[in-house]
Design a protein around this motif. Structure first.
Motif, PDB file in Angstrom:
ATOM      1  N   VAL A 165       0.862  -1.189   0.000  1.00 51.48           N
ATOM      2  CA  VAL A 165       0.000   0.000   0.000  1.00 51.48           C
ATOM      3  C   VAL A 165       0.897   1.236   0.000  1.00 51.48           C
ATOM      4  O   VAL A 165       2.101   1.148   0.246  1.00 51.48           O
ATOM      5  CB  VAL A 165      -0.945   0.015   1.220  1.00 51.48           C
ATOM      6  N   ASP A 166       0.284   2.408  -0.258  1.00 48.50           N
ATOM      7  CA  ASP A 166       1.052   3.657  -0.379  1.00 48.50           C
ATOM      8  C   ASP A 166       0.444   4.756   0.495  1.00 48.50           C
ATOM      9  O   ASP A 166      -0.077   5.750  -0.015  1.00 48.50           O
ATOM     10  CB  ASP A 166       1.086   4.113  -1.841  1.00 48.50           C
ATOM     11  N   PRO A 167       0.514   4.619   1.808  1.00 51.48           N
ATOM     12  CA  PRO A 167      -0.080   5.635   2.675  1.00 51.48           C
ATOM     13  C   PRO A 167       0.834   6.846   2.881  1.00 51.48           C
ATOM     14  O   PRO A 167       2.044   6.775   2.688  1.00 51.48           O
ATOM     15  CB  PRO A 167      -0.267   4.892   3.996  1.00 51.48           C
ATOM     16  N   VAL A 168       0.233   7.946   3.282  1.00 54.67           N
ATOM     17  CA  VAL A 168       0.965   9.108   3.789  1.00 54.67           C
ATOM     18  C   VAL A 168       0.776   9.096   5.300  1.00 54.67           C
ATOM     19  O   VAL A 168      -0.352   9.096   5.794  1.00 54.67           O
ATOM     20  CB  VAL A 168       0.447  10.416   3.175  1.00 54.67           C
ATOM     21  N   LEU A 169       1.879   9.075   6.033  1.00 52.33           N
ATOM     22  CA  LEU A 169       1.835   8.918   7.477  1.00 52.33           C
ATOM     23  C   LEU A 169       2.340  10.164   8.190  1.00 52.33           C
ATOM     24  O   LEU A 169       3.225  10.857   7.689  1.00 52.33           O
ATOM     25  CB  LEU A 169       2.680   7.719   7.915  1.00 52.33           C
ATOM     26  N   ALA A 170       1.764  10.393   9.367  1.00 50.03           N
ATOM     27  CA  ALA A 170       2.266  11.419  10.280  1.00 50.03           C
ATOM     28  C   ALA A 170       2.874  10.691  11.468  1.00 50.03           C
ATOM     29  O   ALA A 170       2.161  10.282  12.390  1.00 50.03           O
ATOM     30  CB  ALA A 170       1.135  12.330  10.737  1.00 50.03           C
ATOM     31  N   PRO A 171       4.197  10.442  11.462  1.00 50.09           N
ATOM     32  CA  PRO A 171       4.814   9.616  12.516  1.00 50.09           C
ATOM     33  C   PRO A 171       4.921  10.363  13.844  1.00 50.09           C
ATOM     34  O   PRO A 171       5.672  11.325  13.961  1.00 50.09           O
ATOM     35  CB  PRO A 171       6.190   9.287  11.941  1.00 50.09           C
ATOM     36  N   TYR A 172       4.192   9.889  14.855  1.00 48.27           N
ATOM     37  CA  TYR A 172       4.206  10.533  16.162  1.00 48.27           C
ATOM     38  C   TYR A 172       5.365  10.065  17.026  1.00 48.27           C
ATOM     39  O   TYR A 172       5.797  10.774  17.942  1.00 48.27           O
ATOM     40  CB  TYR A 172       2.900  10.239  16.914  1.00 48.27           C
ATOM     41  N   GLY A 173       5.864   8.845  16.774  1.00 52.99           N
ATOM     42  CA  GLY A 173       6.934   8.335  17.613  1.00 52.99           C
ATOM     43  C   GLY A 173       7.459   7.007  17.109  1.00 52.99           C
ATOM     44  O   GLY A 173       6.895   6.411  16.184  1.00 52.99           O
ATOM     45  N   LEU A 174       8.552   6.549  17.732  1.00 56.24           N
ATOM     46  CA  LEU A 174       9.176   5.263  17.416  1.00 56.24           C
ATOM     47  C   LEU A 174       9.240   4.425  18.685  1.00 56.24           C
ATOM     48  O   LEU A 174       9.506   4.940  19.777  1.00 56.24           O
ATOM     49  CB  LEU A 174      10.584   5.459  16.861  1.00 56.24           C
ATOM     50  N   VAL A 175       9.023   3.128  18.526  1.00 58.34           N
ATOM     51  CA  VAL A 175       9.071   2.195  19.655  1.00 58.34           C
ATOM     52  C   VAL A 175       9.915   0.993  19.257  1.00 58.34           C
ATOM     53  O   VAL A 175       9.769   0.457  18.157  1.00 58.34           O
ATOM     54  CB  VAL A 175       7.653   1.719  20.043  1.00 58.34           C
ATOM     55  N   LEU A 176      10.823   0.578  20.150  1.00 60.36           N
ATOM     56  CA  LEU A 176      11.617  -0.630  19.958  1.00 60.36           C
ATOM     57  C   LEU A 176      11.024  -1.721  20.833  1.00 60.36           C
ATOM     58  O   LEU A 176      11.018  -1.624  22.049  1.00 60.36           O
ATOM     59  CB  LEU A 176      13.077  -0.372  20.341  1.00 60.36           C
ATOM     60  N   LYS A 177      10.508  -2.777  20.197  1.00 61.29           N
ATOM     61  CA  LYS A 177       9.849  -3.871  20.922  1.00 61.29           C
ATOM     62  C   LYS A 177      10.433  -5.195  20.451  1.00 61.29           C
ATOM     63  O   LYS A 177      10.301  -5.563  19.289  1.00 61.29           O
ATOM     64  CB  LYS A 177       8.341  -3.826  20.643  1.00 61.29           C
ATOM     65  N   GLY A 178      11.111  -5.912  21.368  1.00 64.55           N
ATOM     66  CA  GLY A 178      11.663  -7.209  21.021  1.00 64.55           C
ATOM     67  C   GLY A 178      12.639  -7.166  19.872  1.00 64.55           C
ATOM     68  O   GLY A 178      12.702  -8.099  19.070  1.00 64.55           O
ATOM     69  N   GLY A 179      13.428  -6.086  19.770  1.00 63.69           N
ATOM     70  CA  GLY A 179      14.395  -5.963  18.691  1.00 63.69           C
ATOM     71  C   GLY A 179      13.812  -5.453  17.389  1.00 63.69           C
ATOM     72  O   GLY A 179      14.523  -5.331  16.398  1.00 63.69           O
ATOM     73  N   ARG A 180      12.519  -5.127  17.369  1.00 68.02           N
ATOM     74  CA  ARG A 180      11.861  -4.643  16.155  1.00 68.02           C
ATOM     75  C   ARG A 180      11.377  -3.208  16.369  1.00 68.02           C
ATOM     76  O   ARG A 180      10.834  -2.872  17.417  1.00 68.02           O
ATOM     77  CB  ARG A 180      10.676  -5.540  15.786  1.00 68.02           C
ATOM     78  N   TRP A 181      11.591  -2.386  15.355  1.00 66.70           N
ATOM     79  CA  TRP A 181      11.189  -0.984  15.420  1.00 66.70           C
ATOM     80  C   TRP A 181       9.801  -0.798  14.812  1.00 66.70           C
ATOM     81  O   TRP A 181       9.502  -1.325  13.744  1.00 66.70           O
ATOM     82  CB  TRP A 181      12.183  -0.111  14.664  1.00 66.70           C
ATOM     83  N   TYR A 182       8.974  -0.025  15.513  1.00 65.42           N
ATOM     84  CA  TYR A 182       7.638   0.324  15.038  1.00 65.42           C
ATOM     85  C   TYR A 182       7.480   1.841  15.101  1.00 65.42           C
ATOM     86  O   TYR A 182       7.996   2.484  16.023  1.00 65.42           O
ATOM     87  CB  TYR A 182       6.550  -0.320  15.906  1.00 65.42           C
ATOM     88  N   THR A 183       6.769   2.389  14.125  1.00 65.42           N
ATOM     89  CA  THR A 183       6.383   3.793  14.232  1.00 65.42           C
ATOM     90  C   THR A 183       4.890   3.859  14.518  1.00 65.42           C
ATOM     91  O   THR A 183       4.092   3.104  13.941  1.00 65.42           O
ATOM     92  CB  THR A 183       6.727   4.584  12.955  1.00 65.42           C
ATOM     93  N   VAL A 184       4.534   4.705  15.467  1.00 63.94           N
ATOM     94  CA  VAL A 184       3.129   4.969  15.776  1.00 63.94           C
ATOM     95  C   VAL A 184       2.758   6.220  14.997  1.00 63.94           C
ATOM     96  O   VAL A 184       3.345   7.288  15.206  1.00 63.94           O
ATOM     97  CB  VAL A 184       2.925   5.171  17.289  1.00 63.94           C
ATOM     98  N   ALA A 185       1.813   6.084  14.085  1.00 66.44           N
ATOM     99  CA  ALA A 185       1.564   7.173  13.140  1.00 66.44           C
ATOM    100  C   ALA A 185       0.078   7.355  12.872  1.00 66.44           C
ATOM    101  O   ALA A 185      -0.707   6.403  12.933  1.00 66.44           O
ATOM    102  CB  ALA A 185       2.287   6.891  11.816  1.00 66.44           C
ATOM    103  N   GLY A 186      -0.276   8.600  12.580  1.00 66.89           N
ATOM    104  CA  GLY A 186      -1.613   8.907  12.108  1.00 66.89           C
ATOM    105  C   GLY A 186      -1.672   8.773  10.592  1.00 66.89           C
ATOM    106  O   GLY A 186      -0.649   8.829   9.907  1.00 66.89           O
ATOM    107  N   ARG A 187      -2.893   8.621  10.082  1.00 70.50           N
ATOM    108  CA  ARG A 187      -3.075   8.430   8.639  1.00 70.50           C
ATOM    109  C   ARG A 187      -4.403   9.065   8.236  1.00 70.50           C
ATOM    110  O   ARG A 187      -5.413   8.868   8.917  1.00 70.50           O
ATOM    111  CB  ARG A 187      -3.073   6.937   8.322  1.00 70.50           C
TER     112      ARG A 187
END
Length: 337
Positions: A165-187
Motif C-alpha cells: 500500500v502507499d499511505p501518507v503517514l504522520a509519525p508521532y513516535g518510534l518504539v523498539l519492541k523485542g528488537g523490532r522498530w515500530y512507528t506509531v503514526a496517524g493516517r
C-alpha cells in the motif's frame, strides 16, 4: 566540529588515563595524523598533556588535572534518554552524539561516582533483540526518526498483511519492541494512530509538510494500552494439553509468557510419569499447531479436537517421512540413477 573533537579527546584521556594515538584515532574516527595535530593544539592552549614513546607509551593528562568543560550541546541533550542503549542509538543514527554524551557525563562526575558508573557499564549490558533474531534491518529507520523529530509527513510504500500500500503517514513516535522498530503514526481517513513496522517500509519520501501531534498524545501510555489490546485480541480460544517435565521446562523457549503463566496457573498434579494437564490460550489453530510442534513428543493436545487432529496428521506424516527405507533408496524417496 574540531572544537567538539578536541573536547572529546580530553574526555577520553580523563576517563581512561593513558591512551595511544591509534586508540584515540579509533575512538574519534579520525586518522592518527589528525590526533597528533589535535594534541599539538591542546599543548598550545596550555592543557597539561604529555606523551611517552614506546610500546607501552601514549598520551596522558598530568595527574590531578580535570576539565570542567562538560556542557552538553542541544543534540546531546536531546539524545540523553538513549545513553544506556548504544545499539538502538546507533540504529537511529545518533551513535556519535550518544558516545560523546557518555564521555561528558563521565567527566562531570566526581572520581568516586565516575568509578561506580564505570563499574556499572562493565557489569551490565542491554541486548534488546531475542535469542533467535538480530532485530530488524531497517534501512529507512533514520529517515523515520528524523521525520518524527521534525514532525514531517512521510509518503511510504508499505508491505502490509493485505499486500503493498502507499499511505501518507504522520509519525508521532518510534518504539523498539523485542528488537523490532515500530512507528506509531496517524493516517488520513483513519480514526486514531496505528502501528507500522519500520522493517516493512519499502520506500520512503519525506514531504515538506508539517503535521501537528494530537493534543495530549503520550507515546508510552498509548503503547501500553496498545499492547494490552493486542494481547487480548490474540486470546481467541483455549486448548487443553499434557506436558512432560521436559516439555514444561522448554515451554518458555517456544511460547509466550502468557502461555507459560497459564500453564503455571492451571496445571494439575503430575501423574506417575511427571506429566501435567493444563489449559493454554491460543491465537488460532495455525499458530498453536506451529508452536506446539516445536515441543515434539513432549506435548499432547487433548482439545480442541481439530487441533489434536492436525497434530496427529503431522506426526503421521513425519513418521512416514522418516520410516526406514529399502536399501539403495535416497533420503528423498527416489532410487539413484
Amino acid at each position: 566540529m574540531r572544537a567538539s573533537r578536541l573536547l572529546s579527546l580530553l574526555m577520553l584521556l580523563q576517563a581512561h588515563g593513558r591512551m595511544t594515538a591509534a586508540q584515540l584515532a579509533e575512538r574519534l574516527e579520525v586518522s592518527t595524523r589528525t590526533v597528533y595535530r589535535d594534541v599539538e593544539s591542546l599543548h598550545a592552549a596550555g592543557i597539561p598533556l604529555y606523551g611517552e614513546a614506546g610500546h607501552t607509551g601514549g598520551y596522558q593528562l598530568v595527574d590531578g588535572w580535570r576539565t570542567r568543560l562538560t556542557g552538553l550541546t542541544a543534540q546531546e541533550a536531546e539524545r540523553l534518554f538513549l545513553a544506556g542503549l548504544p545499539g538502538p542509538a546507533a540504529e537511529l543514527g545518533y551513535g556519535a552524539a550518544v558516545a560523546t554524551l557518555q564521555l561528558k557525563l563521565h567527566a562531570a562526575l566526581p572520581p568516586e561516582l565516575a568509578d561506580r558508573a564505570a563499574r556499572v557499564q562493565e557489569r551490565f549490558h542491554l541486548d534488546t533483540p531475542n535469542w533467535y533474531a538480530d532485530g530488524d534491518a531497517s534501512p529507512h529507520l533514520a529517515e523515520v526518526a528524523e521525520a518524527v523529530w521534525r514532525q514531517r509527513r512521510i509518503a511510504v510504500r508499505y508491505r502490509s498483511w493485505a499486500g503493498e500500500v502507499d499511505p501518507v503517514l504522520a509519525p508521532y513516535g518510534l518504539v523498539l519492541k523485542g528488537g523490532r522498530w515500530y512507528t506509531v503514526a496517524g493516517r488520513p481517513g483513519r480514526d486514531g494512530p496505528a502501528t507500522y513496522r519500520v522493517n516493512q517500509i519499502l520506500s520512503l519520501t519525506t514531504l515538506d509538510e508539517e503535521f501537528t501531534r494530537p493534543a495530549g498524545f503520550d507515546l508510552p501510555s498509548w503503547w501500553r494500552e496498545h499492547v494490552v489490546r493486542f494481547r487480548a485480541h490474540l486470546h481467541r480460544d483455549d486448548a487443553t494439553i499434557r506436558l512432560s517435565p521436559r516439555g514444561r521446562e522448554r515451554l518458555r523457549e517456544v511460547a509466550s509468557e502468557l502461555v507459560a503463566t497459564s500453564v503455571d496457573r492451571t496445571a494439575g498434579l503430575p501423574d506417575g510419569a511427571g506429566w501435567v494437564t493444563a489449559v493454554i490460550p491460543i491465537e488460532s489453530l495455525t499458530h498453536a499447531h506451529g508452536d506446539l510442534l516445536r515441543l515434539g513428543a513432549d506435548v499432547e493436545v487433548l482439545t480442541p479436537a481439530t487441533l489434536r487432529e492436525r497434530m496427529a496428521t503431522t506426526a503421521a506424516d513425519l513418521a512416514a517421512l522418516y520410516a526406514p527405507r529399502p536399501s539403495g533408496h535416497g533420503g528423498g524417496g527416489q532410487a539413484p540413477a
